[in-house]
Design a protein around this motif. Structure first.
Motif, mmCIF file in Angstrom:
data_model
loop_
_atom_site.group_PDB
_atom_site.id
_atom_site.type_symbol
_atom_site.label_atom_id
_atom_site.label_comp_id
_atom_site.label_asym_id
_atom_site.label_seq_id
_atom_site.Cartn_x
_atom_site.Cartn_y
_atom_site.Cartn_z
ATOM 1 N N LEU A 244 0.824 -1.210 0.000
ATOM 2 C CA LEU A 244 0.000 0.000 0.000
ATOM 3 C C LEU A 244 0.859 1.261 0.000
ATOM 4 C CD1 LEU A 244 -2.693 -1.213 2.528
ATOM 5 C CD2 LEU A 244 -3.086 -0.688 0.102
ATOM 6 N N LYS A 245 1.924 1.262 0.785
ATOM 7 C CA LYS A 245 2.830 2.413 0.866
ATOM 8 C C LYS A 245 3.489 2.684 -0.486
ATOM 9 C CE LYS A 245 7.113 3.773 3.146
ATOM 10 N NZ LYS A 245 8.160 3.303 4.066
ATOM 11 N N LYS A 246 4.033 1.636 -1.108
ATOM 12 C CA LYS A 246 4.723 1.772 -2.393
ATOM 13 C C LYS A 246 3.761 2.229 -3.495
ATOM 14 C CE LYS A 246 8.275 1.118 -5.164
ATOM 15 N NZ LYS A 246 9.325 2.112 -5.234
ATOM 16 N N SER A 247 2.554 1.656 -3.499
ATOM 17 C CA SER A 247 1.593 2.030 -4.541
ATOM 18 C C SER A 247 1.175 3.488 -4.422
ATOM 19 C CB SER A 247 0.369 1.110 -4.495
ATOM 20 O OG SER A 247 -0.376 1.322 -3.313
ATOM 21 N N LYS A 248 1.096 3.985 -3.190
ATOM 22 C CA LYS A 248 0.732 5.392 -2.986
ATOM 23 C C LYS A 248 1.898 6.314 -3.345
ATOM 24 C CE LYS A 248 -1.512 8.414 0.312
ATOM 25 N NZ LYS A 248 -2.104 8.534 1.643
ATOM 26 N N GLU A 249 3.109 5.956 -2.924
ATOM 27 C CA GLU A 249 4.300 6.767 -3.211
ATOM 28 C C GLU A 249 4.546 6.915 -4.711
ATOM 29 O OE1 GLU A 249 7.033 5.653 0.689
ATOM 30 O OE2 GLU A 249 7.499 4.742 -1.244
ATOM 31 N N ASP A 250 4.366 5.810 -5.446
ATOM 32 C CA ASP A 250 4.654 5.810 -6.884
ATOM 33 C C ASP A 250 3.412 6.017 -7.751
ATOM 34 O OD1 ASP A 250 7.249 5.421 -6.134
ATOM 35 O OD2 ASP A 250 7.357 3.332 -6.764
#
Length: 61
Positions: free
Chosen positions: A9-15
């Protein structure tokens, strides 16, 4: 490093992902449709989440 679902979830939001594609293992049969990681990602993601059955993924590869 943290729980898999939180990291996804963190990576998908950051990128700024448009879609997350995850597989569902068939080891537990159809009694459990999706696992806890996939379930959390699907519920909390801000983008589209596609869940593909593992056996289907193996057939097309």
């Amino acid at each position: 490093m943290g729980y898999a679902s939180n990291e996804i979830l963190k990576k998908s939001k950051e990128d700024n992902y448009d879609i997350i594609i995850m597989t569902k293992s068939t080891k537990k049969g159809l009694t459990r449709m999706i696992g806890s990681v996939t379930s959390k990602v699907a519920k909390q993601s801000q983008c589209l989440v596609m869940i593909v059955l593992e056996w289907y993924f193996k057939i097309i590869n």
